[in-house]
Structures are given as structure tokens and as C-alpha cells.
Design an enzyme around this catalytic site. Sequence first.
Site, mmCIF file in Angstrom:
data_model
loop_
_atom_site.group_PDB
_atom_site.id
_atom_site.type_symbol
_atom_site.label_atom_id
_atom_site.label_comp_id
_atom_site.label_asym_id
_atom_site.label_seq_id
_atom_site.Cartn_x
_atom_site.Cartn_y
_atom_site.Cartn_z
ATOM 1 N N TYR A 171 0.809 -1.228 0.000
ATOM 2 C CA TYR A 171 0.000 0.000 0.000
ATOM 3 C C TYR A 171 0.837 1.271 0.000
ATOM 4 C CZ TYR A 171 0.743 0.196 5.126
ATOM 5 O OH TYR A 171 1.293 0.249 6.380
ATOM 6 N N HIS A 209 -4.464 3.533 13.760
ATOM 7 C CA HIS A 209 -3.081 3.069 13.847
ATOM 8 C C HIS A 209 -2.520 3.336 15.245
ATOM 9 C CE1 HIS A 209 0.703 1.703 12.210
ATOM 10 N NE2 HIS A 209 1.321 2.786 12.616
#
Length: 271
Positions: A84, A246
Site C-alpha cells: 500500500y 493506527h
Amino acid sequence: MNKQALNEATNYIQEFAENAPVIGLILGSGLGVLAKEIEQPVKIQYDSIPNFPVSTVEGHAGQLVFGKLEGKQVVAMQGRFHFYEGYPLDAVTFPVRVMKQLGVKQLIVTNAAGGVNEEFEVGNLMLIQDHINNMNQNPLIGPNDETEGVRFPDLSNAYSKRMRTIAKDEAAGLNITLQEGVYVANTGPCYETPAEVKMIRKMGGDAVGMSTVPEVIVARHAGMEVLGLSCITNMAAGILPQPLSHEEVIETTERVREDFLTLVKRIVLTI
């Protein structure tokens, strides 16, 4: 695979790391702390190595660390690369090829993952029994170099049964809860939707993440013995009411750090 690029990177690294490593470690998000346990460390920044990618994700220090861990010569990737981030899979897996050329025989791959199995708890460690490649990509697509590995590698024992037995025995001796299950790799960078998590569960997945599978495919192609460990840093979408982030991943890896460090060090000692 560009053999010249591989040789240039390997030759550069060997100028600084005199002792050949036998065990490689890939340390995922928030798990790079293990590299601090390496004795007599030699650190090489990724951006100084010819043809090496560079980590762009928080929680990935972006360096190779050579030295001794539990008396064994190791090399640790303190931070990995992801599809990604925009890297093709041959770049994502390039360090695994370099490790092989440096002498690595066994690879321990770690990651932060979302729990799909509802019996798991945040903070559990999961031994990867098998994986599902849900990336619609494979790092071995393209011409095959027979000196690196066979055209059609067998993945029926992708995660070494011998090493998994050692990991389970060591965890039991340390009284560390060690789940075992199937890791599903998606491309990311989005976290999965609740509907996708339901699909992954029906597919047979126990945890989901955005890494690991490409590196394992290349490691097995290169003849390395592989062990995989996931840190269940959050429950996947739809299982608990809160949104995913995250920051939660990093917080959880910090909380389980001691169990993670202790277990991996014992595995390295025993294998």
C-alpha cells in the site's frame, strides 16, 4: 528479480556486517523494539543501502540491525515495506532475497493484525498456522530464476511445523497465551469494513493484516524455514463498537511488549 541490484545491496551490507546471520527477523508495526535486544549491534539505514526501499509508516524505524540474539547471529528488519506504500511486491520482498544471500536459513516474520476470530482478545499473540493471500498479487509473477527457487513452490508447509511446535512449547513454558490461526493478507491501507470481516471469517481467517504473505512466499521460494507471529492489536471492524486507528495498534504492541520479547528470544534460542 534484478540480480545485479541484489548483489549490489548484499555487497554493500557485507562491508559493515562481518558475521553472516543465520536467522532473519522482520519486525512489524510497533514491534521493532526487539531489535534493541540485539547485542553488539551494527545498524544500517535502509536509505543508505543500494536499491533498498525506504519505510514510510509510523512505527517502522527503517534500518537493518545485525548482531547476536540469544547467542545466534541475526539480522532484524526494524520496519518493513508494504504494497500500500506504492511499492511493487518485488520491492516489498527484496530484503528477503538479500537476507538469503547473506546466509539466513530461518525467518521469523511478525506483524500487527486485526482479530477476526471472536474468541481472540486484544493483546493476544497468534502463531500463524497458514495464510490466505487476498492481495490479488504474487511476488513470484514474472520470469523465474531457477538458482533462486523453483517455478512452482509448494506452500503446504509455508509456516514450519517444527518451528511452530517449538513456539507452542516455549509459550506454554512461559505461561504466555498463544493463539493459533490463519492470517489473511489484504492490500490496505483501508481497514476492512464489517461486511469484509464477516467474509474473511467465512473464508476461514482468524486475523487480518496488510503484510507478511509476500515475504513468506519469497522466503519459501528461496528455501527458508519460516515462523510467523501476529500481535492482535485490535478486533476487526464490526466486532467491537469503537473505530479503528493506527494509534491503537502502537498502544497495544507497547502493552504486550514483554511477552513478545520474551517469547521471540526463547524461540531464537531453541531453533
